[in-house]
Write a protein that holds these residues in place. Structure first.
Motif, PDB file in Angstrom:
ATOM      1  N   HIS A  33      -2.284   7.941 -11.786  1.00  0.00           N
ATOM      2  CA  HIS A  33      -2.719   7.616 -10.521  1.00  0.00           C
ATOM      3  C   HIS A  33      -3.148   5.977 -10.426  1.00  0.00           C
ATOM      4  CE1 HIS A  33      -4.501   8.016  -6.518  1.00  0.00           C
ATOM      5  NE2 HIS A  33      -5.469   7.180  -6.974  1.00  0.00           N
ATOM      6  N   PHE A  34      -2.668   5.245  -9.603  1.00  0.00           N
ATOM      7  CA  PHE A  34      -3.144   3.853  -9.223  1.00  0.00           C
ATOM      8  C   PHE A  34      -4.052   3.883  -8.397  1.00  0.00           C
ATOM      9  CE2 PHE A  34       1.218   3.877 -11.387  1.00  0.00           C
ATOM     10  CZ  PHE A  34       0.810   2.912 -12.266  1.00  0.00           C
ATOM     11  N   THR A  35      -5.149   3.061  -8.472  1.00  0.00           N
ATOM     12  CA  THR A  35      -6.060   2.480  -7.454  1.00  0.00           C
ATOM     13  C   THR A  35      -5.914   1.133  -7.203  1.00  0.00           C
ATOM     14  OG1 THR A  35      -7.816   4.313  -8.436  1.00  0.00           O
ATOM     15  CG2 THR A  35      -8.594   2.691  -7.010  1.00  0.00           C
ATOM     16  N   ILE A  36      -5.899   0.928  -6.032  1.00  0.00           N
ATOM     17  CA  ILE A  36      -5.875  -0.593  -5.627  1.00  0.00           C
ATOM     18  C   ILE A  36      -7.291  -1.099  -5.688  1.00  0.00           C
ATOM     19  CG2 ILE A  36      -5.473  -2.149  -3.610  1.00  0.00           C
ATOM     20  CD1 ILE A  36      -3.233  -0.213  -2.755  1.00  0.00           C
ATOM     21  N   GLU A  37      -7.355  -1.998  -6.471  1.00  0.00           N
ATOM     22  CA  GLU A  37      -8.557  -2.905  -6.554  1.00  0.00           C
ATOM     23  C   GLU A  37      -8.803  -3.880  -5.507  1.00  0.00           C
ATOM     24  OE1 GLU A  37     -11.154  -2.161  -8.948  1.00  0.00           O
ATOM     25  OE2 GLU A  37     -10.225  -0.025  -9.259  1.00  0.00           O
ATOM     26  N   ASP A  38      -7.745  -4.626  -5.336  1.00  0.00           N
ATOM     27  CA  ASP A  38      -7.615  -5.981  -4.588  1.00  0.00           C
ATOM     28  C   ASP A  38      -6.289  -6.042  -4.177  1.00  0.00           C
ATOM     29  OD1 ASP A  38     -10.518  -7.106  -4.520  1.00  0.00           O
ATOM     30  OD2 ASP A  38     -10.087  -7.457  -6.522  1.00  0.00           O
ATOM     31  N   ILE A  39      -6.212  -6.184  -2.760  1.00  0.00           N
ATOM     32  CA  ILE A  39      -4.756  -6.543  -2.272  1.00  0.00           C
ATOM     33  C   ILE A  39      -4.766  -7.719  -1.109  1.00  0.00           C
ATOM     34  CG2 ILE A  39      -4.769  -4.541  -0.817  1.00  0.00           C
ATOM     35  CD1 ILE A  39      -1.947  -4.294  -1.023  1.00  0.00           C
ATOM     36  N   PHE A  40      -4.144  -8.678  -1.360  1.00  0.00           N
ATOM     37  CA  PHE A  40      -4.299  -9.836  -0.240  1.00  0.00           C
ATOM     38  C   PHE A  40      -3.011 -10.379  -0.018  1.00  0.00           C
ATOM     39  CE2 PHE A  40      -6.270 -11.036  -3.970  1.00  0.00           C
ATOM     40  CZ  PHE A  40      -5.531 -12.240  -4.303  1.00  0.00           C
ATOM     41  N   PRO A  41      -2.658 -10.865   1.053  1.00  0.00           N
ATOM     42  CA  PRO A  41      -1.360 -11.627   1.409  1.00  0.00           C
ATOM     43  C   PRO A  41      -1.754 -13.035   1.087  1.00  0.00           C
ATOM     44  CG  PRO A  41      -2.553 -11.174   3.535  1.00  0.00           C
ATOM     45  CD  PRO A  41      -3.357 -10.443   2.388  1.00  0.00           C
ATOM     46  N   ASN A  46       2.032   6.743  -6.813  1.00  0.00           N
ATOM     47  CA  ASN A  46       0.901   7.857  -7.159  1.00  0.00           C
ATOM     48  C   ASN A  46       1.705   9.090  -6.924  1.00  0.00           C
ATOM     49  OD1 ASN A  46      -1.047   6.539  -7.963  1.00  0.00           O
ATOM     50  ND2 ASN A  46      -1.820   5.968  -5.843  1.00  0.00           N
ATOM     51  N   THR A  47       2.734   9.193  -6.078  1.00  0.00           N
ATOM     52  CA  THR A  47       3.235  10.769  -6.004  1.00  0.00           C
ATOM     53  C   THR A  47       4.620  11.042  -7.033  1.00  0.00           C
ATOM     54  OG1 THR A  47       5.335   9.648  -4.372  1.00  0.00           O
ATOM     55  CG2 THR A  47       2.927  10.545  -3.550  1.00  0.00           C
ATOM     56  N   GLY A  48       5.184  10.185  -7.502  1.00  0.00           N
ATOM     57  CA  GLY A  48       6.446  10.320  -8.335  1.00  0.00           C
ATOM     58  C   GLY A  48       7.681  10.518  -7.480  1.00  0.00           C
ATOM     59  N   GLU A  49       7.529   9.981  -6.191  1.00  0.00           N
ATOM     60  CA  GLU A  49       8.857  10.097  -5.492  1.00  0.00           C
ATOM     61  C   GLU A  49       9.592   8.835  -5.743  1.00  0.00           C
ATOM     62  OE1 GLU A  49       9.782  12.247  -3.163  1.00  0.00           O
ATOM     63  OE2 GLU A  49       7.986  13.686  -3.466  1.00  0.00           O
ATOM     64  N   LEU A  50      10.029   8.744  -6.928  1.00  0.00           N
ATOM     65  CA  LEU A  50      10.728   7.703  -7.529  1.00  0.00           C
ATOM     66  C   LEU A  50      11.967   7.317  -6.715  1.00  0.00           C
ATOM     67  CD1 LEU A  50      10.108   8.277 -11.333  1.00  0.00           C
ATOM     68  CD2 LEU A  50       8.611   7.462  -9.658  1.00  0.00           C
ATOM     69  N   LEU A  51      12.718   8.114  -6.132  1.00  0.00           N
ATOM     70  CA  LEU A  51      13.883   7.780  -5.461  1.00  0.00           C
ATOM     71  C   LEU A  51      13.653   6.980  -4.413  1.00  0.00           C
ATOM     72  CD1 LEU A  51      15.941  11.286  -5.836  1.00  0.00           C
ATOM     73  CD2 LEU A  51      16.107   8.960  -7.152  1.00  0.00           C
ATOM     74  N   ARG A  52      12.467   6.906  -3.760  1.00  0.00           N
ATOM     75  CA  ARG A  52      12.312   6.091  -2.634  1.00  0.00           C
ATOM     76  C   ARG A  52      11.930   4.519  -2.937  1.00  0.00           C
ATOM     77  NH1 ARG A  52       7.546   8.026   0.508  1.00  0.00           N
ATOM     78  NH2 ARG A  52       8.581   6.460   2.110  1.00  0.00           N
ATOM     79  N   SER A  53      12.191   4.279  -3.971  1.00  0.00           N
ATOM     80  CA  SER A  53      12.193   2.974  -4.669  1.00  0.00           C
ATOM     81  C   SER A  53      12.965   1.962  -3.770  1.00  0.00           C
ATOM     82  CB  SER A  53      12.403   2.696  -6.141  1.00  0.00           C
ATOM     83  OG  SER A  53      11.319   3.437  -6.921  1.00  0.00           O
ATOM     84  N   ASP A  54      14.205   2.365  -3.491  1.00  0.00           N
ATOM     85  CA  ASP A  54      15.039   1.511  -2.814  1.00  0.00           C
ATOM     86  C   ASP A  54      14.694   1.144  -1.470  1.00  0.00           C
ATOM     87  OD1 ASP A  54      15.445   4.164  -1.716  1.00  0.00           O
ATOM     88  OD2 ASP A  54      17.722   3.694  -1.921  1.00  0.00           O
ATOM     89  N   ARG A 100       0.749  -1.220  -0.211  1.00  0.00           N
ATOM     90  CA  ARG A 100       0.037   0.026   0.144  1.00  0.00           C
ATOM     91  C   ARG A 100       0.832   1.343   0.048  1.00  0.00           C
ATOM     92  NH1 ARG A 100      -5.275  -0.593   0.741  1.00  0.00           N
ATOM     93  NH2 ARG A 100      -6.203  -2.635   1.540  1.00  0.00           N
ATOM     94  N   ARG A 101       2.016   1.245   0.741  1.00  0.00           N
ATOM     95  CA  ARG A 101       2.794   2.316   0.975  1.00  0.00           C
ATOM     96  C   ARG A 101       3.674   2.653  -0.409  1.00  0.00           C
ATOM     97  NH1 ARG A 101       6.925   1.756   4.644  1.00  0.00           N
ATOM     98  NH2 ARG A 101       7.528   4.090   3.986  1.00  0.00           N
ATOM     99  N   LEU A 102       3.947   1.455  -1.113  1.00  0.00           N
ATOM    100  CA  LEU A 102       4.622   1.618  -2.382  1.00  0.00           C
ATOM    101  C   LEU A 102       3.718   2.124  -3.506  1.00  0.00           C
ATOM    102  CD1 LEU A 102       6.860   0.882  -4.263  1.00  0.00           C
ATOM    103  CD2 LEU A 102       5.672  -1.301  -4.596  1.00  0.00           C
TER     104      LEU A 102
END
Length: 118
Positions: free
Chosen positions: A60-68, A18-26, A10-12
């Motif tokens: 913009h990305f919308t989470i439709e489903d997310i599950f472990p 969604n923010t374009g803070e791409l340098l945070r990928s690592d 979710r944080r990713l």
């Protein structure tokens, strides 16, 4: 552990995709990981997102489903994305699914399939 991994994904999506803070990928990926079976690193993830942003505004990305998974070491994400093509000004929509595998709290493997915008 599964709920921690769901929060990580979710944080990713919210803090990077969604923010374009791409340098945070690592902060989300191990230093070396597999993407659809190919060797990759956080810079590769950054470059992929940068290419998307070169071609699309308002991404913009919308989470439709997310599950472990039951064993807690992977998370499946189904998403829907919207944007405006920078050159044509036309709206774009596409969807996809990512399966993220984890090691030591970080993503160490990603399998992705998506239907790209036309």
């Amino acid at each position: 552990m599964g709920s921690d991994h769901v929060t990580h994904i979710r944080r990713l999506v919210e803090e990077v995709w969604n923010t374009g803070e791409l340098l945070r990928s690592d902060q989300f990926f191990t230093s070396h990981f597999l993407f659809n079976g190919q060797a990759a690193n956080a810079n590769d993830a950054l470059q992929y997102q940068a290419r998307l942003r070169q071609n699309f505004n308002n991404l913009h990305f919308t989470i439709e489903d997310i599950f472990p998974s039951a064993d807690g070491d992977k998370v499946t994400l189904r998403w829907f994305a919207t944007a405006t093509h920078k050159h044509s000004g036309r709206p774009a929509e596409w969807y996809g699914t990512h399966v993220f595998y984890f090691a030591d709290g970080q993503i160490n493997q990603v399998w992705s399939q998506n239907h790209p915008p036309e």
